[in-house]
Scaffold this motif. Structure first.
Motif, PDB file in Angstrom:
ATOM      1  N   MET A   1       0.756  -1.297   0.009  1.00 18.21           N
ATOM      2  CA  MET A   1       0.359   0.165  -0.294  1.00 18.21           C
ATOM      3  C   MET A   1       0.944   1.075   0.110  1.00 18.21           C
ATOM      4  N   LYS A   2       0.469   2.350  -0.881  1.00 16.00           N
ATOM      5  CA  LYS A   2       1.172   3.109  -1.285  1.00 16.00           C
ATOM      6  C   LYS A   2       0.735   4.101   0.735  1.00 16.00           C
ATOM      7  N   GLU A   3       1.751   5.011   0.122  1.00  9.65           N
ATOM      8  CA  GLU A   3       2.396   5.454   2.108  1.00  9.65           C
ATOM      9  C   GLU A   3       1.382   6.491   2.372  1.00  9.65           C
ATOM     10  N   SER A   4       1.087   7.878   0.549  1.00 11.42           N
ATOM     11  CA  SER A   4       0.082   8.183   0.888  1.00 11.42           C
ATOM     12  C   SER A   4      -1.349   7.933   1.051  1.00 11.42           C
ATOM     13  N   ALA A   5      -2.053   6.755   1.105  1.00 13.40           N
ATOM     14  CA  ALA A   5      -3.146   5.780   0.976  1.00 13.40           C
ATOM     15  C   ALA A   5      -3.008   5.518   2.776  1.00 13.40           C
ATOM     16  N   ILE A   6      -2.496   5.206   2.915  1.00 12.20           N
ATOM     17  CA  ILE A   6      -2.072   5.518   4.966  1.00 12.20           C
ATOM     18  C   ILE A   6      -2.300   6.538   5.545  1.00 12.20           C
ATOM     19  N   VAL A   7      -1.544   7.315   5.113  1.00 13.91           N
ATOM     20  CA  VAL A   7      -2.020   8.574   5.494  1.00 13.91           C
ATOM     21  C   VAL A   7      -3.137   9.172   5.553  1.00 13.91           C
ATOM     22  N   VAL A  51       4.586   8.632   9.102  1.00 13.99           N
ATOM     23  CA  VAL A  51       3.750   7.017   8.344  1.00 13.99           C
ATOM     24  C   VAL A  51       4.930   6.360   6.992  1.00 13.99           C
ATOM     25  N   LYS A  52       5.278   5.118   7.495  1.00 18.30           N
ATOM     26  CA  LYS A  52       5.857   4.396   6.123  1.00 18.30           C
ATOM     27  C   LYS A  52       4.953   3.319   6.119  1.00 18.30           C
ATOM     28  N   ASN A  53       5.169   2.763   4.920  1.00 21.18           N
ATOM     29  CA  ASN A  53       4.266   1.382   4.242  1.00 21.18           C
ATOM     30  C   ASN A  53       5.571   0.533   4.819  1.00 21.18           C
ATOM     31  N   GLU A  54       4.745  -0.649   4.688  1.00 23.16           N
ATOM     32  CA  GLU A  54       5.436  -2.588   4.763  1.00 23.16           C
ATOM     33  C   GLU A  54       6.661  -2.263   5.107  1.00 23.16           C
ATOM     34  N   THR A  55       7.308  -1.607   4.198  1.00 22.75           N
ATOM     35  CA  THR A  55       8.892  -1.756   3.501  1.00 22.75           C
ATOM     36  C   THR A  55      10.148   0.097   3.979  1.00 22.75           C
ATOM     37  N   GLY A  56       8.987   0.133   3.887  1.00 23.78           N
ATOM     38  CA  GLY A  56       9.442   1.910   4.369  1.00 23.78           C
ATOM     39  C   GLY A  56      10.096   2.040   5.794  1.00 23.78           C
ATOM     40  N   LYS A  57      11.237   3.232   5.163  1.00 22.63           N
ATOM     41  CA  LYS A  57      12.055   3.367   6.699  1.00 22.63           C
ATOM     42  C   LYS A  57      12.908   4.355   6.725  1.00 22.63           C
ATOM     43  N   ARG A  75       4.519  12.169  22.381  1.00 20.98           N
ATOM     44  CA  ARG A  75       4.784  10.531  21.807  1.00 20.98           C
ATOM     45  C   ARG A  75       5.511  11.344  20.237  1.00 20.98           C
ATOM     46  N   ALA A  76       6.129  10.282  19.750  1.00 18.64           N
ATOM     47  CA  ALA A  76       6.034  10.295  18.596  1.00 18.64           C
ATOM     48  C   ALA A  76       6.655   8.439  17.770  1.00 18.64           C
ATOM     49  N   VAL A  77       6.389   8.485  17.066  1.00 21.18           N
ATOM     50  CA  VAL A  77       5.995   6.847  16.543  1.00 21.18           C
ATOM     51  C   VAL A  77       5.998   6.606  14.807  1.00 21.18           C
ATOM     52  N   VAL A  78       6.824   5.883  14.537  1.00 18.18           N
ATOM     53  CA  VAL A  78       6.449   5.105  13.270  1.00 18.18           C
ATOM     54  C   VAL A  78       5.355   4.440  13.219  1.00 18.18           C
ATOM     55  N   VAL A  79       4.584   4.747  12.081  1.00 18.65           N
ATOM     56  CA  VAL A  79       3.546   4.035  11.963  1.00 18.65           C
ATOM     57  C   VAL A  79       3.128   2.806  10.669  1.00 18.65           C
ATOM     58  N   ARG A  80       2.842   2.617  10.744  1.00 16.23           N
ATOM     59  CA  ARG A  80       2.649   1.839   9.163  1.00 16.23           C
ATOM     60  C   ARG A  80       1.165   1.328   8.249  1.00 16.23           C
ATOM     61  N   SER A  81       0.230   1.516   9.545  1.00 18.05           N
ATOM     62  CA  SER A  81      -1.312   1.383   9.305  1.00 18.05           C
ATOM     63  C   SER A  81      -2.416   2.210  10.594  1.00 18.05           C
ATOM     64  N   VAL A  82      -3.815   2.733  10.231  1.00 14.64           N
ATOM     65  CA  VAL A  82      -5.126   2.830  11.211  1.00 14.64           C
ATOM     66  C   VAL A  82      -5.165   2.894  12.699  1.00 14.64           C
TER      67      VAL A  82
END
Length: 92
Positions: A1-7, A51-57, A75-82
């Motif tokens: 999934m594209k990062e823009s769609a996750i955002v 926001v990162k997709n499943e392979t994003g770093k 709080r600051a986190v990397v998220v990959r989904s809702v």
């Protein structure tokens, strides 16, 4: 999934959360490099989502910015989904 769609899906979800103030940070020449994609305030907590997709770093600059936010008490986190966002917001 594209990062823009996750955002987009995260933004749609945040609209349903009571008393949640948030915005999408837009990059480009007028933005600040390294700032997380979504900034949120909920129940007195400052929360930043990169926001990162499943392979994003994250880049070194993004990682440094996330650490600075945490050192400042946010709080600051990397998220990959809702679902990642929902899990974090449950504990605030």
């Amino acid at each position: 999934m594209k990062e823009s769609a996750i955002v987009k899906s995260i933004l749609l979800y945040l609209k349903t959360v009571d008393n949640c103030f948030f915005w999408k940070e837009h990059g480009g020449m007028y933005g600040t490099a390294g700032i997380p994609d979504i900034i949120c305030c909920l129940n007195g907590w400052f929360v930043a989502f990169e926001v990162k997709n499943e392979t994003g770093k994250v880049t070194k600059l993004q990682d440094a910015t996330l650490r600075k936010i945490m050192l400042a008490g946010g709080r600051a986190v990397v998220v990959r989904s809702v679902e990642d966002v929902k899990k974090l917001l449950l504990v605030l």
